[in-house]
Design an enzyme around this catalytic site. Structure first.
Site, short mmCIF file in Angstrom:
data_model
loop_
_atom_site.label_atom_id
_atom_site.label_comp_id
_atom_site.label_asym_id
_atom_site.label_seq_id
_atom_site.Cartn_x
_atom_site.Cartn_y
_atom_site.Cartn_z
N GLU A 246 -27.30 -24.77 -12.40
CA GLU A 246 -27.73 -24.30 -11.15
C GLU A 246 -26.44 -23.30 -10.62
O GLU A 246 -25.51 -23.33 -11.14
CB GLU A 246 -27.88 -25.41 -10.12
CG GLU A 246 -29.00 -26.30 -10.83
CD GLU A 246 -29.33 -27.59 -9.86
OE1 GLU A 246 -28.60 -27.58 -8.77
OE2 GLU A 246 -30.09 -28.31 -10.00
N ALA B 50 -23.77 -25.67 -10.09
CA ALA B 50 -23.51 -26.62 -10.99
C ALA B 50 -23.60 -26.15 -12.37
O ALA B 50 -24.82 -25.91 -13.27
CB ALA B 50 -24.53 -27.74 -11.05
N GLY C 149 -13.27 4.51 -34.23
CA GLY C 149 -14.21 5.18 -33.29
C GLY C 149 -15.64 4.70 -33.48
O GLY C 149 -16.47 4.59 -32.51
N GLU D 7 -23.51 -23.27 -23.06
CA GLU D 7 -23.83 -24.82 -23.71
C GLU D 7 -22.18 -25.40 -23.71
O GLU D 7 -21.64 -26.40 -24.64
CB GLU D 7 -24.16 -24.64 -25.03
CG GLU D 7 -25.75 -24.71 -25.11
CD GLU D 7 -26.39 -24.71 -26.49
OE1 GLU D 7 -26.14 -25.72 -27.07
OE2 GLU D 7 -27.23 -23.99 -26.64
N1 COS Z 1 -23.77 -38.94 -24.73
C1 COS Z 1 -23.99 -39.86 -24.07
N2 COS Z 1 -23.52 -40.08 -22.99
C2 COS Z 1 -22.46 -39.26 -22.38
C3 COS Z 1 -22.08 -38.31 -23.08
C4 COS Z 1 -22.79 -38.11 -24.57
N3 COS Z 1 -22.42 -36.81 -25.07
N4 COS Z 1 -21.26 -37.48 -22.25
C5 COS Z 1 -21.26 -38.33 -21.26
N5 COS Z 1 -22.05 -39.50 -21.05
C6 COS Z 1 -22.29 -40.41 -20.26
C7 COS Z 1 -20.70 -41.23 -20.13
O1 COS Z 1 -20.49 -42.09 -20.99
C8 COS Z 1 -21.04 -41.62 -18.67
O2 COS Z 1 -21.73 -42.82 -18.71
P1 COS Z 1 -21.50 -44.13 -17.60
O3 COS Z 1 -21.84 -43.41 -16.21
O4 COS Z 1 -22.50 -45.08 -18.27
O5 COS Z 1 -19.92 -44.68 -17.93
C9 COS Z 1 -21.72 -40.63 -17.94
O6 COS Z 1 -22.37 -40.01 -18.97
C10 COS Z 1 -20.80 -39.57 -17.19
O7 COS Z 1 -20.08 -39.11 -18.24
P2 COS Z 1 -18.79 -38.41 -17.68
O8 COS Z 1 -18.09 -39.09 -16.65
O9 COS Z 1 -17.82 -37.91 -18.85
O10 COS Z 1 -19.20 -37.01 -16.90
P3 COS Z 1 -18.51 -35.57 -16.13
O11 COS Z 1 -19.16 -35.70 -14.85
O12 COS Z 1 -17.11 -35.95 -16.07
O13 COS Z 1 -19.16 -34.44 -17.19
C11 COS Z 1 -18.85 -33.13 -18.92
C12 COS Z 1 -18.73 -34.61 -18.33
C13 COS Z 1 -18.04 -32.25 -18.32
C14 COS Z 1 -18.46 -33.35 -20.49
C15 COS Z 1 -20.29 -32.26 -18.77
O14 COS Z 1 -20.61 -32.12 -17.45
C16 COS Z 1 -20.49 -31.16 -19.55
O15 COS Z 1 -20.76 -31.32 -20.80
N6 COS Z 1 -20.40 -30.12 -18.82
C17 COS Z 1 -20.83 -28.89 -19.38
C18 COS Z 1 -22.08 -28.42 -19.04
C19 COS Z 1 -22.81 -27.49 -20.15
O16 COS Z 1 -22.56 -27.58 -21.21
N7 COS Z 1 -23.26 -26.56 -19.34
C20 COS Z 1 -24.16 -25.66 -20.19
C21 COS Z 1 -25.74 -25.90 -19.94
S1 COS Z 1 -26.58 -25.39 -21.05
S2 COS Z 1 -26.46 -23.34 -21.09
#
Ligand code: COS
Length: 384
Positions: A126, A129, A338, A361
């Site tokens: 978003e 986000a 070039g 991703e």
């Molecule tokens: N598989 C299963 N569960 C997962 C996980 C995974 N790979 N990664 C995180 N979780 C779970 C965690 O265990 C945690 O669970 P609990 O609340 O039960 O403890 C929960 O999800 C939240 O995890 P975390 O605190 O690590 O989340 P954050 O908000 O800090 O975000 C990142 C983690 C930064 C890794 C995540 O937001 C991310 O991947 N961002 C990039 C997004 C992206 O790739 N965008 C592109 C979109 S597609 S083009």
């Protein structure tokens, strides 16, 4: 050839390479740089069998295999980027249904996706986000037998051509204020308005859209209320390594182009391949490619073995392969001189096409966060 692969996987790889050379290369020439999925590409992919490894056999696929998803993307990404994007989105928008769909949802959607009769997408990002998925503002409110979704999604690949998608929205409640849930949405549902096609540096079907009172039947809730964040992360765990595979395929094409060019282009009385400055560039590219290939295949094998470290290896593979491919393609342009910066040259196209892979991703920096978190958790376990 690569020692890590089974005989069957090597045969699949050869089949993908033959499809890329014989079918996709002429199609790429004919269609040029496109920002949608025209019927010719849609039909070609439909008959290619490449969607098969994305889906289990009981729903029309060939059996889900991370190794084969990577092999398919490696074979086609350097030849025709839009074909690779469509394949990747069929994975991103299909895998959440494989993971969390009810039997009825799987039967309704997966066979048509596996056959390529329907195209899907993954509506996560978003305006506010991007890296921080949990900050999403799109909401889904229960209303009778529906959820009503309002918000905005940005950078949605395949968003113009897809018929349907998996969409993530906030379903906050008093007991779970952070709740995010996933929904299967269809373009025919009123309220999904693709109003803005985004013009990227390399042509790509990618859009931003507003969601205005989109009524999604409760039957289209995917998984449990509040299960959306983990579902998105698990989907990215599978698909990120395949971004590495796509980067690897692009780097491989850049190396082939550079080698052929360096052998025929003469300066100062001899082919430039004979100058150490060129030869070392080619050698560096080969080293980067072999290292990336090993990391991508290793991550895919870990995933297929349900190894708990697959997410960690997926991030390593995505990070290294996309960064290495960017370095390789930059060197390829340098070798071409070039000719390499003329619009329409293969390496010029690859130079533009590779750049987004270090961003989408999950940026390189987000992969480092995931890798570091894994190390930290491992260290904590060892000391507890
Ligand atoms: N598989 C299963 N569960 C997962 C996980 C995974 N790979 N990664 C995180 N979780 C779970 C965690 O265990 C945690 O669970 P609990 O609340 O039960 O403890 C929960 O999800 C939240 O995890 P975390 O605190 O690590 O989340 P954050 O908000 O800090 O975000 C990142 C983690 C930064 C890794 C995540 O937001 C991310 O991947 N961002 C990039 C997004 C992206 O790739 N965008 C592109 C979109 S597609 S083009």
């Amino acid at each position: 050839m690569h020692g890590l692969l089974s005989t069957e996987d090597l045969a699949f790889k050869a089949q993908c390479q033959a499809y890329a050379q014989e079918q996709l290369a002429p199609l790429a020439k004919k269609l040029g740089e496109i920002n949608e999925v025209p019927a010719a590409l849609r039909n070609s992919l439909m008959h290619s069998g490449l969607y098969g490894p994305l889906y289990p056999k009981e729903y029309g696929g060939q059996g889900l295999s991370a190794v084969r998803i990577c092999l398919a993307r490696e074979a086609i990404a350097g030849v025709f980027g839009p074909a690779d994007t469509t394949l990747a989105m069929q994975g991103l928008g299909g895998y959440p249904i494989v993971l969390a769909g009810t039997e009825a949802q799987k039967k309704k959607y997966l066979p048509a996706l596996a056959a390529g009769q329907r195209l899907t997408t993954f509506c996560l990002t978003e305006p506010e986000a991007g890296s921080d998925v949990a900050a999403m503002q799109t909401t889904a409110q229960p209303d009778g037998d529906c959820f009503v979704i309002n918000g905005r999604k940005r950078f949605i690949s395949n968003g113009f051509s897809a018929d349907m998608g998996v969409l993530f929205a906030r379903t906050a409640s008093a007991d779970n204020p952070k709740s995010i849930s996933a929904f299967i949405v269809e373009k025919t549902m009123p309220g999904w308005n693709v109003d803005w096609r985004i013009d990227l540096m390399a042509a790509h079907d990618i859009v931003e859209f507003e969601i205005h009172h989109l009524r999604v039947p409760k039957a289209n809730l995917l998984g449990a209320v509040g299960g959306g964040f983990k579902l998105a992360m698990q989907t990215l765990d599978l698909m990120r390594m395949s971004v590495g595979a796509a980067a690897l395929g692009m780097a491989q094409v850049a190396l082939q182009e550079s080698l052929a060019y360096a052998q025929k282009r003469a300066q100062f009385g001899r082919p430039i391949a004979e100058f150490q400055s060129t030869a070392f560039k080619l050698a560096d590219m080969a080293v980067e490619i072999e290292a990336a290939r090993s990391l991508v295949y290793l991550a895919a094998m870990k995933k297929d073995q349900n190894d708990p470290s697959a997410s960690y290896h997926s991030s390593i593979a995505k990070l290294f392969a996309t960064e290495a491919a960017f370095r390789c393609i930059d060197q390829a342009v340098q070798i071409h001189g070039g000719v390499g910066v003329v619009k329409g040259a293969v390496v010029e196209r690859l130079y533009r096409e590779i750049r987004p892979l270090r961003v989408y991703e999950g940026t390189t920096e987000i992969q480092k966060v995931i890798i570091a978190n894994h190390l930290h958790k491992g260290a904590k376990k060892r000391t507890s």
